[in-house]
Scaffold this motif. Structure first.
Motif, short mmCIF file in Angstrom:
data_model
loop_
_atom_site.label_atom_id
_atom_site.label_comp_id
_atom_site.label_asym_id
_atom_site.label_seq_id
_atom_site.Cartn_x
_atom_site.Cartn_y
_atom_site.Cartn_z
N HIS A 76 77.14 126.55 21.60
CA HIS A 76 78.54 126.43 21.97
C HIS A 76 79.18 125.28 21.19
O HIS A 76 79.49 124.22 21.75
CB HIS A 76 78.68 126.18 23.48
N PRO A 77 79.34 125.40 19.90
CA PRO A 77 79.90 124.30 19.10
C PRO A 77 81.33 123.92 19.50
O PRO A 77 81.72 122.78 19.43
CB PRO A 77 79.85 124.85 17.67
N HIS A 78 82.13 124.89 19.98
CA HIS A 78 83.50 124.60 20.37
C HIS A 78 83.55 123.68 21.58
O HIS A 78 84.30 122.70 21.62
CB HIS A 78 84.23 125.91 20.67
N LYS A 79 82.70 123.96 22.57
CA LYS A 79 82.65 123.11 23.77
C LYS A 79 82.15 121.72 23.43
O LYS A 79 82.57 120.73 24.02
CB LYS A 79 81.74 123.75 24.83
N SER A 80 81.25 121.59 22.51
CA SER A 80 80.73 120.29 22.11
C SER A 80 81.82 119.42 21.50
O SER A 80 81.90 118.22 21.78
CB SER A 80 79.59 120.48 21.11
N LYS A 81 82.70 119.99 20.71
CA LYS A 81 83.81 119.24 20.10
C LYS A 81 84.78 118.75 21.17
O LYS A 81 85.30 117.63 21.12
CB LYS A 81 84.53 120.09 19.07
N ILE A 82 85.04 119.62 22.16
CA ILE A 82 85.96 119.23 23.24
C ILE A 82 85.38 118.06 24.02
O ILE A 82 86.07 117.10 24.36
CB ILE A 82 86.22 120.43 24.17
N SER A 83 84.07 118.12 24.32
CA SER A 83 83.42 117.04 25.06
C SER A 83 83.47 115.74 24.27
O SER A 83 83.75 114.67 24.83
CB SER A 83 81.96 117.41 25.35
N LEU A 84 83.23 115.81 22.97
CA LEU A 84 83.29 114.63 22.13
C LEU A 84 84.69 114.04 22.09
O LEU A 84 84.89 112.83 22.18
CB LEU A 84 82.83 114.98 20.71
N PHE A 85 85.70 114.91 22.02
CA PHE A 85 87.09 114.46 22.01
C PHE A 85 87.45 113.75 23.31
O PHE A 85 88.08 112.69 23.31
CB PHE A 85 88.02 115.65 21.78
N LEU A 86 87.01 114.32 24.45
CA LEU A 86 87.29 113.70 25.75
C LEU A 86 86.63 112.34 25.87
O LEU A 86 87.20 111.39 26.41
CB LEU A 86 86.82 114.63 26.87
N LEU A 87 85.40 112.22 25.36
CA LEU A 87 84.70 110.94 25.39
C LEU A 87 85.45 109.89 24.58
O LEU A 87 85.57 108.73 24.98
CB LEU A 87 83.28 111.10 24.87
N VAL A 88 85.97 110.27 23.42
CA VAL A 88 86.72 109.34 22.58
C VAL A 88 88.01 108.89 23.28
O VAL A 88 88.36 107.70 23.28
CB VAL A 88 87.06 109.99 21.22
N VAL A 89 88.71 109.85 23.91
CA VAL A 89 89.94 109.52 24.62
C VAL A 89 89.67 108.54 25.76
O VAL A 89 90.39 107.56 25.97
CB VAL A 89 90.62 110.80 25.15
N ILE A 90 88.60 108.80 26.52
CA ILE A 90 88.26 107.92 27.64
C ILE A 90 87.91 106.52 27.14
O ILE A 90 88.33 105.51 27.71
CB ILE A 90 87.09 108.52 28.45
#
Length: 559
Positions: A76-90
């Protein structure tokens, strides 16, 4: 695929105790079943859970999250990018929040305007009747004093652009502001300033000279690196009367609150041409936010450091302060009240006050005589008086002052020094204030007649005594605007904001005292809350602010 199955089984496997590693080859995680659906846990595993809980916990999370991220990253490469983006925002949000808290903790104490209200940072100290919170007064320090060791940038005498001469009009405090502005204008035009003349005031009928109030040598020497100041008109200019009377030697078209550019473009050419020019009128003829910061700092240097009262005035004022602090037999704080309720102030305000019909008729006749253009036929004055009182533009009566001070919590025993002229209405008008605060005194009651006789020949000398006692009081209370109150509040702020300087909210007083349904408890609450921020705390400046009342931006630095 074989490799994938092998790595997946490794990720889901719990490592056994070192003692049984050879015996237990493929025991599954207790929470993740293997392919056969059977969980293989023997007695040695129970012994392992008791002896190695930390390793088992770490093993569980590392294996579990490893499988999750491996699965997401591979399938699930798309979900992994979203999770990484959320971590950066937090992470960025946390950094901003932490930096904001650190900045707030390390930033200076400063009250800021929010619409028409003043918002001040909270402090942990309990409120005090006699001084501002210590934590609110340690962020700023004076920094307009003369810097020692600096090389003077004023040109030689033969290179000056010319001489300027001013009449400082009005009372003592208006004259003080005019002197500060004259030094600043001389600096702007690179001109030499002739020692200002204190013009006779039409109201006070005073003929005081500069040297009758201020120390001339200190004034000239303290500013020697900023502006060249001479005591008198140069000898080569023989017709001195022309400087006072001739329109050819006078610049009269200076607008109020003029900019530095106006003086350079319009006044300086005439000074260069005539060599000596008189500037008049010179009341409020220099702005605040349309001049360079160093010019405003120079005005503060003149006001707070260069203008020094004569030693005999300072000594008499110190005696009055000492007597105020020892009226109870031991050291006690005292309040200075600037009560502006003289006949001239009442008349000029065009406000309506409590009084008999005969008093109001006499006041109407007085206003018609002194201000005929504003009075007209008098038909519009009632509506004007109501509007001004609603907007808080009327002087507070002595009785209103008494109610305000009692609501703030000042007890009947409070020692109060009253700086005032002849109060309109006399003792009858003062009765409510004196009944609620019987310890009211003036300089005439504190000092003997012989002590004050030496100052009576100059009305401004008596005003200087009031100025210094108010300046050194524990609490200063103004009742109406004016140069005296502005200069006192600004000076006390410049000294460090520790001294309370109360500026009443006259609009609140008008609204509250005019409400027949407001009880005493509600009135006290409104007064206390409203005046928590009106005590001379560090306050943010704004466009067209008054430098004399709030010198913070240009004349004070971070402590």
């Amino acid at each position: 695929m074989a490799e994938l199955r092998h790595s997946s089984s490794i990720g889901n496997r719990v490592t056994a105790s070192p003692r049984k590693r050879d015996d237990v080859v493929a025991s599954s995680s207790p929470l993740v079943p293997d392919s056969s659906g059977v969980t293989n846990v023997d007695d040695d595993d129970d012994d392992y859970r008791g002896r190695y809980p930390r390793d088992r916990f770490r093993s569980f999370f590392s294996s579990h999250f490893q499988s999750i991220f491996l699965d997401e990253s591979r399938f699930h490469p798309h979900k992994s990018k979203i999770s990484l983006f959320l971590l950066v925002v937090i992470a960025l949000s946390l950094v901003v929040a932490i930096s904001s808290v650190v900045h707030r903790l390390n930033g200076p104490y400063l009250c800021k305007k929010d619409s028409i209200t003043l918002q001040c940072p909270r402090v942990k100290e309990p409120p005090s009747l006699w001084e501002n919170p210590y934590s609110a007064t340690t962020s700023w320090k004076p920094c307009a004093e003369r810097r020692e060791g600096l090389i003077s940038d004023i040109p030689p005498e033969n290179a000056t652009n010319g001489y300027i001469f001013i009449h400082a009009e009005g009372g003592l405090n208006q004259q003080r502001i005019a002197i500060c502005n004259a030094v600043a204008v001389a600096k702007i035009m690179n001109a030499t300033l002739i020692l200002p003349v204190l013009k006779q005031d039409q109201i006070w009928k005073d003929q005081t000279k500069f040297e009758d109030i201020f120390v001339v040598d200190h004034f000239i020497n303290y500013l020697k690196d900023d502006v060249r100041i001479v005591r008198d008109i140069p000898e080569w200019f023989t017709d001195k009367a022309e400087l006072f009377t001739s329109i050819r030697r006078t610049v009269k078209n200076i607008p109020k609150y003029a900019s530095a550019d106006f003086y350079i473009d319009n006044v300086l050419p005439r000074v260069k041409e005539k060599k000596i020019m008189s500037l008049k009128p010179f009341v409020d003829r220099l702005g605040y936010d349309n001049v360079p910061p160093e010019i405003n700092r120079l005005r503060c240097r003149v006001n707070y450091h260069a203008l020094k009262f004569l030693p005999e005035i300072e000594q008499m004022a110190d005696q009055l302060v000492s007597r105020m602090r020892n009226r109870t037999g031991s050291s006690n704080p005292f309040m200075a009240l600037h009560l502006r309720f003289e006949k001239g102030m009442v008349g000029l305000s065009f406000c309506d006050f409590v009084g008999t019909r005969s008093e109001k008729a006499l006041m109407a006749a007085y206003r018609k005589k002194e201000w005929p253009r504003r009075f007209k036929d008098g038909s519009h004055l009632w509506a004007l008086a109501l509007q001004k009182r609603k907007e808080g533009r009327c002087p507070l009566e002595p009785g209103e002052v008494a109610v305000l001070l009692r609501a703030m919590g000042y007890p009947k025993e409070t020692q109060i020094y009253v700086a005032s002229g002849q109060v309109y209405g006399g003792q009858n008008r003062m009765a409510p204030l004196r009944n609620m605060f019987p310890n009211l005194v003036t300089k005439e009651e504190l000092a003997t007649k012989p002590e004050l006789d030496g100052f009576r020949k100059h009305v401004t000398s008596l005003a200087a005594l009031d100025f210094l006692v108010c300046l050194k009081s524990d609490v200063f209370v103004m009742t109406h605007g004016g140069n005296f109150a502005k200069l006192i509040i600004g000076n006390r702020r410049y000294m460090g904001h520790r001294l309370k300087s109360i500026k009443p909210d006259k609009g609140l007083m008008s609204k509250s005292l005019g409400d027949p349904y407001m009880g005493w408890a509600a009135f006290v609450e409104d007064v206390v809350i409203t005046h928590q921020t009106r005590t001379g705390l560090p306050e943010e400046t704004f466009p067209n602010y008054d430098l004399w009342e709030n010198p913070l931006t240009n004349c004070m630095c971070r402590a």
